[in-house]
Enzyme design. Structure first.
Site, mmCIF file in Angstrom:
data_model
loop_
_atom_site.group_PDB
_atom_site.id
_atom_site.type_symbol
_atom_site.label_atom_id
_atom_site.label_comp_id
_atom_site.label_asym_id
_atom_site.label_seq_id
_atom_site.Cartn_x
_atom_site.Cartn_y
_atom_site.Cartn_z
ATOM 1 N N SER A 5 12.019 -1.130 42.803
ATOM 2 C CA SER A 5 11.587 -1.824 41.702
ATOM 3 C C SER A 5 11.471 -0.892 40.408
ATOM 4 O O SER A 5 11.467 -1.374 39.444
ATOM 5 C CB SER A 5 10.132 -2.027 42.155
ATOM 6 N N GLU B 50 3.856 6.192 43.070
ATOM 7 C CA GLU B 50 4.364 6.286 44.111
ATOM 8 C C GLU B 50 3.771 7.045 45.274
ATOM 9 O O GLU B 50 4.140 6.945 46.446
ATOM 10 C CB GLU B 50 5.941 7.085 43.738
#
Length: 183
Positions: A15, A88
């Site tokens: 992404s 993340e």
């Protein structure tokens, strides 16, 4: 080829390629060796829940991965790292690493990348196409449907001329299963 240690690059393979979420000065096709793109992370936040996990991409050991490298302005480095850590490292299924990647023109750069922690409970390992498709077709998290994540990733890989045959098979199988879900 030499590595320029004064530049700051971020490697995207999922992404981040189509939704980086940060300012960058340059975007280049990049090739990372020693790691491969893999739908190997059980997503409990963005594309699923703990009760019904989705699957998202991770960089897993072995092979190589074509993706994108983003060059970040020096004055934005800290802000981008902070943003990426928040994005993340939500459940710490990824490890932050600096890895050498080759840009489209053959120049090597050091990139910040997030690789999978195989010891983490969210690591799904190597799944069959059917196992992955079954999960992807039905999971939903705070960032939306898991199937949309896979579709978007595949669309952007195609735009870049990157083939990921396994992920393409999962996408087709997930679409077939999703079409059969009750409305």
């Amino acid at each position: 080829m030499t590595v320029d240690m004064n530049e700051f690059w971020v490697f995207g393979y999922g992404s981040l390629m189509w939704n980086p979420g940060f300012e960058f000065e340059e975007r280049q096709p990049a090739h990372l060796f020693g790691f491969r793109r893999s739908l190997c992370v059980r997503s409990w936040v963005h594309r699923g829940t703990e009760e019904r996990p989705g699957l998202v991409l991770g960089l897993d050991y072995g092979g190589s991965c074509r993706g994108v490298a983003f060059r970040i302005a020096p004055e934005n480095r800290d802000a981008v790292v902070d943003y990426l850590r928040e994005r993340e490292l939500v459940t710490h299924v990824y490890k932050e690493r600096t890895l050498s990647a080759m840009l489209g023109g053959g120049r090597r750069v050091t990139t910040l990348a997030y690789i999978i922690d195989r010891a983490h409970q969210q690591y799904a390992g190597s799944l069959s196409i059917d196992e992955a498709a079954s999960t992807v077709s039905a999971a939903v998290g705070k960032s939306g449907r898991n199937i949309d994540y896979v579709r978007n990733t595949l669309a952007h890989l195609r735009e870049m001329g990157i083939r990921d045959h396994w992920l393409e098979h999962v996408g087709r199988a997930a679409d077939d299963l999703h079409a059969r879900l009750p409305a």
